[in-house]
Design an enzyme around this catalytic site. Structure first.
Site, PDB file in Angstrom:
ATOM      1  N   ASP A  49       0.837  -1.211   0.000  1.00  0.00           N
ATOM      2  CA  ASP A  49       0.000   0.000   0.000  1.00  0.00           C
ATOM      3  C   ASP A  49       0.872   1.262   0.000  1.00  0.00           C
ATOM      4  O   ASP A  49       0.366   2.374  -0.118  1.00  0.00           O
ATOM      5  CB  ASP A  49      -1.013   0.002   1.159  1.00  0.00           C
ATOM      6  CG  ASP A  49      -0.352  -0.011   2.522  1.00  0.00           C
ATOM      7  OD1 ASP A  49       0.884  -0.165   2.615  1.00  0.00           O
ATOM      8  OD2 ASP A  49      -1.091   0.129   3.528  1.00  0.00           O
ATOM      9  N   SER A  50       2.208   1.083   0.067  1.00  0.00           N
ATOM     10  CA  SER A  50       3.111   2.227  -0.148  1.00  0.00           C
ATOM     11  C   SER A  50       2.875   2.820  -1.530  1.00  0.00           C
ATOM     12  O   SER A  50       3.325   3.936  -1.806  1.00  0.00           O
ATOM     13  CB  SER A  50       4.574   1.785   0.002  1.00  0.00           C
ATOM     14  OG  SER A  50       4.859   0.677  -0.817  1.00  0.00           O
ATOM     15  N   ASP A  88      -1.229  -6.067  -0.358  1.00  0.00           N
ATOM     16  CA  ASP A  88      -1.526  -5.462   0.942  1.00  0.00           C
ATOM     17  C   ASP A  88      -3.013  -5.188   1.111  1.00  0.00           C
ATOM     18  O   ASP A  88      -3.679  -4.724   0.179  1.00  0.00           O
ATOM     19  CB  ASP A  88      -0.822  -4.099   1.044  1.00  0.00           C
ATOM     20  CG  ASP A  88       0.343  -4.121   2.013  1.00  0.00           C
ATOM     21  OD1 ASP A  88       0.412  -5.031   2.855  1.00  0.00           O
ATOM     22  OD2 ASP A  88       1.174  -3.203   1.922  1.00  0.00           O
ATOM     23  N   LYS A 118      -1.352  -9.360   2.740  1.00  0.00           N
ATOM     24  CA  LYS A 118      -0.576  -8.944   3.924  1.00  0.00           C
ATOM     25  C   LYS A 118      -1.416  -7.955   4.717  1.00  0.00           C
ATOM     26  O   LYS A 118      -2.133  -7.133   4.126  1.00  0.00           O
ATOM     27  CB  LYS A 118       0.751  -8.309   3.510  1.00  0.00           C
ATOM     28  CG  LYS A 118       1.557  -7.753   4.705  1.00  0.00           C
ATOM     29  CD  LYS A 118       2.979  -7.381   4.345  1.00  0.00           C
ATOM     30  CE  LYS A 118       3.128  -6.014   3.729  1.00  0.00           C
ATOM     31  NZ  LYS A 118       2.670  -4.887   4.567  1.00  0.00           N
ATOM     32  N   GLU A 120      -1.308  -5.486   8.576  1.00  0.00           N
ATOM     33  CA  GLU A 120      -0.466  -4.957   9.657  1.00  0.00           C
ATOM     34  C   GLU A 120      -1.092  -5.256  11.015  1.00  0.00           C
ATOM     35  O   GLU A 120      -2.315  -5.181  11.176  1.00  0.00           O
ATOM     36  CB  GLU A 120      -0.304  -3.433   9.493  1.00  0.00           C
ATOM     37  CG  GLU A 120       0.479  -3.060   8.250  1.00  0.00           C
ATOM     38  CD  GLU A 120       0.704  -1.561   8.109  1.00  0.00           C
ATOM     39  OE1 GLU A 120       0.405  -0.802   9.057  1.00  0.00           O
ATOM     40  OE2 GLU A 120       1.183  -1.146   7.040  1.00  0.00           O
ATOM     41  N   GLU A 187       9.354  -4.436  10.223  1.00  0.00           N
ATOM     42  CA  GLU A 187       9.750  -3.142   9.644  1.00  0.00           C
ATOM     43  C   GLU A 187      10.301  -2.216  10.721  1.00  0.00           C
ATOM     44  O   GLU A 187       9.758  -2.139  11.838  1.00  0.00           O
ATOM     45  CB  GLU A 187       8.548  -2.467   8.944  1.00  0.00           C
ATOM     46  CG  GLU A 187       8.947  -1.109   8.360  1.00  0.00           C
ATOM     47  CD  GLU A 187       7.946  -0.505   7.383  1.00  0.00           C
ATOM     48  OE1 GLU A 187       6.912  -1.139   7.095  1.00  0.00           O
ATOM     49  OE2 GLU A 187       8.209   0.628   6.925  1.00  0.00           O
TER      50      GLU A 187
HETATM   51  O1  KIV Z   1       3.537  -1.149   1.559  1.00  0.00           O
HETATM   52  C1  KIV Z   1       4.701  -1.567   1.551  1.00  0.00           C
HETATM   53  O2  KIV Z   1       5.487  -1.279   0.632  1.00  0.00           O
HETATM   54  C2  KIV Z   1       5.121  -2.421   2.639  1.00  0.00           C
HETATM   55  C3  KIV Z   1       6.577  -2.743   2.726  1.00  0.00           C
HETATM   56  C4  KIV Z   1       7.278  -1.548   3.218  1.00  0.00           C
HETATM   57  C5  KIV Z   1       6.833  -3.941   3.545  1.00  0.00           C
HETATM   58  O3  KIV Z   1       4.341  -2.813   3.446  1.00  0.00           O
END
Ligand code: KIV
Length: 269
Positions: A49-50, A88, A118, A120, A187
């Protein structure tokens, strides 16, 4: 009929089985062409989600909508053949309850054809991780510095500087591992804590700013390629894509201005 001669993608059990063995290579990718390049070398690719910050100029990942993750997830799956694709779950799509998380993660898996999601959170997400994995959704967990909680954490801060906080992180790691997560992103975490957690859990840890002590590493592709003018301090920059793009755009601009283009009519027919 399906074509069994096709290249097989890395599977969740294969990643899980790499605990303590050959380090796991992973990168983020958000679009088909870069994903096709990364696919040659990565065990898994994260559609993180970055992308909200990297691709869309958002200030944080908090505003990323589910549909955007699905759109980029589809592009990355289409562009790749080998790597496991993990997408994510964005903020607000899984925290409320296990059933909300199931509905949204099933949509991600069905629409993108990715291999895992994924999310969090540690202990507080354990019930949800168990609910999802028991229902066919492989989950990668993510603890330590969790960007979706940056408002609560007061920014992007390295975790574990104070040893008093270690038991909480260790408990998070144990909880998600016992709940059925197949891998765990650590992280922004001090090295001795990341090393301790890596020894304690029986699933692979994937570090980002958490030292070489983890079972694998992940970086944001644009950071390591030199496209981000202000990458996080822990990032080793392997390319100068920003500089190369700048030089190419300048050369193109010079060509346009000097009418230095092919004139042969054949070129345009
Ligand atoms: O969103 C992302 O890019 C991430 C990585 C930093 C692990 O969660």
């Amino acid at each position: 009929m399906s074509d069994h001669s096709k290249i097989r993608r890395t599977t969740v059990p294969q990643i899980r089985a790499r605990k303590g063995k050959e380090p796991i290579v992973s990168l983020t990718s958000y679009h088909a062409h870069t994903a096709a390049i990364v696919d040659e070398h990565a065990d898994f690719i994260l559609v993180g989600d970055s992308l909200g910050m990297v691709m869309h100029g958002m200030e944080s990942t908090v505003g990323v909508p589910l549909d955007l993750m699905i759109m980029h997830g589809k592009a990355v799956v289409r562009g790749t053949q080998r790597a496991l694709i993990v997408v994510d779950m964005p903020f607000g799509t899984y925290e409320e309850s296990p059933s909300v998380a199931f509905r949204n993660s099933a949509r991600i898996m069905k629409d993108t054809q990715c291999g895992a999601v994924k999310l969090e959170g540690g202990k507080r997400m354990a019930e949800t991780i168990r609910f999802l994995t028991e229902r066919g959704i492989p989950v990668m967990a993510h603890i330590g510095l969790t960007p979706q909680s940056s408002h609560v954490m007061g920014g992007f801060k390295t975790q574990g500087r104070n040893e008093d906080s270690w038991p909480e992180h260790e408990e998070d790691a144990r909880a998600v591992s016992e709940a059925g997560a197949f891998a765990l992103v650590l992280e922004g975490m001090v090295e001795p804590l990341a090393a301790k957690i890596t020894r304690q859990v029986d699933i692979p840890t994937i570090g980002i700013g958490a030292s070489a002590e983890c079972d694998g590493q992940i970086l944001v592709l644009e950071d390591m390629l030199g496209l981000n003018p202000t990458p996080p301090k822990f990032v080793r920059v392997y390319g100068n894509l920003g500089g190369q793009i700048e030089a190419a755009v300048k050369a193109y601009s010079d060509d346009v201005k000097s009418r230095h283009f092919p004139t042969d009519k054949e070129t345009y027919s």
